[in-house]
Design a protein around this motif. Structure first.
Motif, PDB file in Angstrom:
ATOM      1  N   LEU A  25      28.406 -41.215 -70.612  1.00 49.94           N
ATOM      2  CA  LEU A  25      27.460 -41.239 -71.725  1.00 49.94           C
ATOM      3  C   LEU A  25      26.313 -40.256 -71.532  1.00 49.94           C
ATOM      4  O   LEU A  25      25.639 -39.886 -72.502  1.00 49.94           O
ATOM      5  CB  LEU A  25      26.889 -42.649 -71.896  1.00 49.94           C
ATOM      6  N   LEU A  26      26.090 -39.827 -70.297  1.00 53.66           N
ATOM      7  CA  LEU A  26      25.021 -38.869 -70.019  1.00 53.66           C
ATOM      8  C   LEU A  26      25.185 -37.585 -70.831  1.00 53.66           C
ATOM      9  O   LEU A  26      24.200 -36.999 -71.293  1.00 53.66           O
ATOM     10  CB  LEU A  26      25.011 -38.541 -68.518  1.00 53.66           C
ATOM     11  N   PHE A  27      26.418 -37.143 -71.027  1.00 48.26           N
ATOM     12  CA  PHE A  27      26.641 -35.857 -71.705  1.00 48.26           C
ATOM     13  C   PHE A  27      26.291 -35.919 -73.186  1.00 48.26           C
ATOM     14  O   PHE A  27      25.577 -35.036 -73.688  1.00 48.26           O
ATOM     15  CB  PHE A  27      28.077 -35.387 -71.455  1.00 48.26           C
ATOM     16  N   PRO A  28      26.729 -36.943 -73.930  1.00 50.38           N
ATOM     17  CA  PRO A  28      26.223 -37.066 -75.310  1.00 50.38           C
ATOM     18  C   PRO A  28      24.696 -37.199 -75.361  1.00 50.38           C
ATOM     19  O   PRO A  28      24.061 -36.695 -76.285  1.00 50.38           O
ATOM     20  CB  PRO A  28      26.900 -38.343 -75.825  1.00 50.38           C
ATOM     21  N   PHE A  29      24.119 -37.878 -74.350  1.00 48.56           N
ATOM     22  CA  PHE A  29      22.657 -38.019 -74.302  1.00 48.56           C
ATOM     23  C   PHE A  29      21.981 -36.663 -74.177  1.00 48.56           C
ATOM     24  O   PHE A  29      20.990 -36.386 -74.874  1.00 48.56           O
ATOM     25  CB  PHE A  29      22.257 -38.918 -73.128  1.00 48.56           C
ATOM     26  N   MET A  30      22.493 -35.781 -73.307  1.00 46.02           N
ATOM     27  CA  MET A  30      21.894 -34.459 -73.135  1.00 46.02           C
ATOM     28  C   MET A  30      22.001 -33.651 -74.428  1.00 46.02           C
ATOM     29  O   MET A  30      21.049 -32.964 -74.832  1.00 46.02           O
ATOM     30  CB  MET A  30      22.554 -33.721 -71.971  1.00 46.02           C
ATOM     31  N   TYR A  31      23.159 -33.730 -75.092  1.00 50.00           N
ATOM     32  CA  TYR A  31      23.326 -33.011 -76.362  1.00 50.00           C
ATOM     33  C   TYR A  31      22.369 -33.579 -77.416  1.00 50.00           C
ATOM     34  O   TYR A  31      21.796 -32.838 -78.219  1.00 50.00           O
ATOM     35  CB  TYR A  31      24.776 -33.124 -76.833  1.00 50.00           C
ATOM     36  N   TRP A  32      22.218 -34.912 -77.415  1.00 50.57           N
ATOM     37  CA  TRP A  32      21.314 -35.534 -78.379  1.00 50.57           C
ATOM     38  C   TRP A  32      19.870 -35.109 -78.144  1.00 50.57           C
ATOM     39  O   TRP A  32      19.136 -34.830 -79.103  1.00 50.57           O
ATOM     40  CB  TRP A  32      21.438 -37.056 -78.273  1.00 50.57           C
ATOM     41  N   MET A  33      19.442 -35.039 -76.879  1.00 52.78           N
ATOM     42  CA  MET A  33      18.075 -34.621 -76.569  1.00 52.78           C
ATOM     43  C   MET A  33      17.828 -33.171 -76.993  1.00 52.78           C
ATOM     44  O   MET A  33      16.768 -32.840 -77.526  1.00 52.78           O
ATOM     45  CB  MET A  33      17.807 -34.793 -75.072  1.00 52.78           C
ATOM     46  N   TYR A  34      18.802 -32.320 -76.765  1.00 55.29           N
ATOM     47  CA  TYR A  34      18.684 -30.923 -77.202  1.00 55.29           C
ATOM     48  C   TYR A  34      18.590 -30.859 -78.723  1.00 55.29           C
ATOM     49  O   TYR A  34      17.740 -30.152 -79.282  1.00 55.29           O
ATOM     50  CB  TYR A  34      19.893 -30.132 -76.707  1.00 55.29           C
ATOM     51  N   GLY A  35      19.462 -31.602 -79.401  1.00 53.33           N
ATOM     52  CA  GLY A  35      19.445 -31.596 -80.855  1.00 53.33           C
ATOM     53  C   GLY A  35      18.162 -32.164 -81.425  1.00 53.33           C
ATOM     54  O   GLY A  35      17.633 -31.668 -82.434  1.00 53.33           O
ATOM     55  N   ARG A  36      17.624 -33.204 -80.795  1.00 60.18           N
ATOM     56  CA  ARG A  36      16.387 -33.812 -81.281  1.00 60.18           C
ATOM     57  C   ARG A  36      15.227 -32.830 -81.212  1.00 60.18           C
ATOM     58  O   ARG A  36      14.388 -32.770 -82.110  1.00 60.18           O
ATOM     59  CB  ARG A  36      16.056 -35.054 -80.452  1.00 60.18           C
ATOM     60  N   GLN A  37      15.180 -32.036 -80.136  1.00 58.91           N
ATOM     61  CA  GLN A  37      14.082 -31.085 -79.996  1.00 58.91           C
ATOM     62  C   GLN A  37      14.158 -29.961 -81.024  1.00 58.91           C
ATOM     63  O   GLN A  37      13.127 -29.505 -81.538  1.00 58.91           O
ATOM     64  CB  GLN A  37      14.090 -30.484 -78.582  1.00 58.91           C
ATOM     65  N   PHE A  38      15.371 -29.520 -81.345  1.00 56.86           N
ATOM     66  CA  PHE A  38      15.526 -28.382 -82.251  1.00 56.86           C
ATOM     67  C   PHE A  38      15.968 -28.778 -83.656  1.00 56.86           C
ATOM     68  O   PHE A  38      16.316 -27.925 -84.474  1.00 56.86           O
ATOM     69  CB  PHE A  38      16.518 -27.380 -81.648  1.00 56.86           C
TER      70      PHE A  38
END
Length: 270
Positions: A200-213
């Motif tokens: 689940l860490l990998f979707p979390f990292m993508y989500w954090m990147y998407g949230r910022q941009f």
């Protein structure tokens, strides 16, 4: 960086041989294979705990997922590099002495290319994982990132969160406590922590990147360079493989214990 490298080169072998000596003294009935296996697992648990602590510290300190930096990233990568090298050696020693205890024909010749080949065949994925961290992840982190992405490196550190529980499970088996409630609870924690921090860490990292941009999660992969997606997939793939193996092992353990209880109930009825 050099100081961290030297510290790691002293700390991890020192811990391993200290545990080896202490366990020989404490558990005199254990074979050398038992001592080496538990020693290697204890050092692995310590390294993983330190990696997780470093990762949480870095992630918590980074508000901008791309540009914020933390000194722990480069320091811990340098500190952990000797562990990756030494752990391959420790795993080989454990494999060699296990084969000697089992009376494997190749062990009668001592250390040999055949023994090394058998070790690499058995643990090729773990060895490949360690070598990839040393030869690919470490150079990229230290020299080619241009100071970007400390947040994501910190996230990758936290993938080690499940490792101490995996080690505890192995040690409990070695102590003959594999049929206890403690071992079952630890097994549940292993599955939960592995799935959470390694998959689940990998979707979390993508989500954090998407949230910022301001990018929806399902579109993030299309906004990243191809090599980032390929790199993440290369890290994620073995995690899924290992998680499936853990599930199979948990299923076998559950079925074995269910049969044992059924047999016990049958004897009581008789």
């Amino acid at each position: 960086m050099l100081t961290a490298l030297v510290c790691g080169a002293v700390a991890f072998p020192g811990l391993f041989f200290s545990f080896r000596k202490a366990l020989r003294h404490k558990f005199t009935h254990w074979s050398e294979a038992d001592v080496l296996c538990v020693s290697e697992r204890l050092v692995s648990a310590i390294h993983a705990s330190l990696a997780t602590a470093a990762g949480v510290t870095v992630v918590a300190s980074c508000n901008d997922v791309m540009t914020d930096s933390h000194w722990l990233v480069n320091w811990f990568v340098s500190f952990g590099a000797p562990y990756m090298t030494f752990d391959i050696f420790a795993m080989y020693l454990s494999h060699y002495h296990t084969q000697r205890v089992r009376g494997h024909p190749s062990s009668s010749r001592g250390h040999s290319l055949q023994m090394v080949k058998a070790f690499l065949t058995k643990d090729w994925m773990l060895v490949l994982h360690h070598l990839a961290l040393l030869l690919i992840f470490m150079p990229i982190t230290l020299f080619f990132r241009r100071g970007l992405g400390d947040f994501f490196i910190g996230c990758l550190f936290t993938t080690e969160f499940s490792t101490p529980f995996v080690s505890i499970g192995k040690i409990l088996i070695q102590l003959g406590l594999d049929d206890t409630r403690l071992h079952r609870i630890n097994g549940i924690i292993v599955l939960w922590s592995f799935f959470t921090c390694r998959i689940l860490l990998f979707p979390f990292m993508y989500w954090m990147y998407g949230r910022q941009f301001g990018i929806p999660l399902h579109r993030v992969a299309f906004h990243l360079p191809l090599h980032c997606n390929v790199g993440n997939l290369a890290i994620l793939a073995p995690q899924i493989h290992w998680f499936i193996l853990l599930l199979r092992k948990a299923k076998r353990l559950y079925l074995r214990q269910s049969r044992g209880k059924a047999g016990g109930d049958g004897r009581k009825t008789d």
